[in-house]
Design a protein around this motif. Structure first.
Motif, short mmCIF file in Angstrom:
data_model
loop_
_atom_site.label_atom_id
_atom_site.label_comp_id
_atom_site.label_asym_id
_atom_site.label_seq_id
_atom_site.Cartn_x
_atom_site.Cartn_y
_atom_site.Cartn_z
N ALA A 139 0.83 -1.21 0.00
CA ALA A 139 0.00 0.00 0.00
C ALA A 139 0.86 1.26 0.00
O ALA A 139 0.54 2.24 -0.68
CB ALA A 139 -0.94 -0.01 1.20
N LEU A 140 1.96 1.24 0.73
CA LEU A 140 2.86 2.40 0.74
C LEU A 140 3.45 2.66 -0.64
O LEU A 140 3.56 3.80 -1.07
CB LEU A 140 4.00 2.20 1.75
N GLU A 141 3.88 1.59 -1.30
CA GLU A 141 4.43 1.74 -2.65
C GLU A 141 3.41 2.36 -3.60
O GLU A 141 3.75 3.17 -4.45
CB GLU A 141 4.89 0.39 -3.21
N GLN A 142 2.14 1.98 -3.43
CA GLN A 142 1.09 2.52 -4.29
C GLN A 142 0.81 3.99 -3.97
O GLN A 142 0.54 4.78 -4.87
CB GLN A 142 -0.20 1.70 -4.13
N GLN A 143 0.89 4.35 -2.70
CA GLN A 143 0.59 5.72 -2.31
C GLN A 143 1.77 6.67 -2.50
O GLN A 143 1.57 7.88 -2.59
CB GLN A 143 0.11 5.76 -0.85
N PHE A 144 2.98 6.12 -2.55
CA PHE A 144 4.18 6.94 -2.73
C PHE A 144 5.03 6.37 -3.87
O PHE A 144 6.17 5.95 -3.65
CB PHE A 144 5.00 6.99 -1.43
N ILE B 172 5.72 9.80 4.75
CA ILE B 172 5.52 8.36 4.57
C ILE B 172 5.06 7.73 5.88
O ILE B 172 4.13 6.92 5.91
CB ILE B 172 6.80 7.68 4.04
N VAL C 15 1.36 8.06 6.87
CA VAL C 15 0.51 7.08 6.18
C VAL C 15 0.79 5.68 6.70
O VAL C 15 -0.13 4.87 6.88
CB VAL C 15 0.72 7.17 4.65
N GLN D 31 -1.19 4.77 9.77
CA GLN D 31 -2.60 4.54 9.44
C GLN D 31 -2.79 3.17 8.78
O GLN D 31 -3.75 2.46 9.06
CB GLN D 31 -3.13 5.66 8.52
N LEU D 32 -1.84 2.80 7.92
CA LEU D 32 -1.92 1.50 7.26
C LEU D 32 -1.71 0.35 8.25
O LEU D 32 -2.38 -0.69 8.14
CB LEU D 32 -0.89 1.42 6.13
N GLN E 139 -4.90 0.00 10.07
CA GLN E 139 -5.89 -0.61 9.18
C GLN E 139 -5.68 -2.11 9.09
O GLN E 139 -6.64 -2.89 9.17
CB GLN E 139 -5.79 0.03 7.79
N SER F 109 10.29 3.68 -8.29
CA SER F 109 9.44 2.99 -7.31
C SER F 109 10.21 1.86 -6.64
O SER F 109 11.05 1.19 -7.25
CB SER F 109 8.21 2.44 -8.03
#
Length: 171
Positions: free
Chosen positions: A56-61, A115, A118, A121-122, A125, A162
């Motif tokens: 999820a971090l890779e997708q958001q950043f 980073i 987020v 929060q992840l 989650q 990325s």
């Protein structure tokens, strides 16, 4: 060890424990099996939990450098482990004692504040999705404490390739 429990055992020669002190000890002991079982499960499922966070971090950043994402994830793993130990020992101050002296400095040094914001929060989650609400509630004080330690201003995100390394390479 929990400071309340530590105080109970500090001077046994002075007097026997009072009823309220025995109740504190009893609550700790009676909740220990549940906390130990959750600790074991968390330990066993850490890789899957943090891999989902990493993805999820890779997708958001997508523009963040691999080094910054990796540093943030490594710190996240340490936070998760410290929060788990705080939960196991029922010691809310454990996270601050272990992370307070160096984690905020690492966030500034590696410019991972945005980073990390987020990331926490992840992690929350994933805890909510993978564990019962009672178990998640045991972990949130530690995660929230670590999150509060990060008072550093948000840093910008680098514009580089990325990250493609899986979380397994971080261990």
């Amino acid at each position: 060890m929990n400071s309340q429990l530590e105080a109970l055992f500090s001077e046994p020669e002075k007097a026997y424990l009072r009823p309220d002190e025995l109740n504190t000890l009893s609550r700790f002991v009676s909740s220990l099996p549940e906390r130990i079982n959750f600790y074991r499960r968390l330990r066993d499922e850490e890789l899957a939990l943090m891999q989902a966070v990493a993805t999820a971090l890779e997708q958001q950043f997508p523009e963040a450098s691999e080094a910054r994402l990796k540093r943030s994830l490594q710190n996240g793993i340490l936070v998760l482990r410290c929060a788990a130990m705080a939960m196991l020992t029922d010691d809310p101050s454990f996270v601050t004692q272990r992370l307070g002296t160096w984690l905020p400095e690492m966030v500034v040094a590696y410019d991972t504040a945005a980073i990390d914001k987020v990331l926490y929060q992840l992690i929350k989650q994933q805890l909510t999705e993978q564990f019962a609400s009672q178990q998640t509630a045991l972990m949130l004080p530690g995660i929230n404490t670590a999150q509060a330690l990060l008072a550093a201003p948000d840093g910008g995100v680098e514009n580089t390739s990325s990250a493609s390394e899986t979380l397994a390479g971080l261990f």
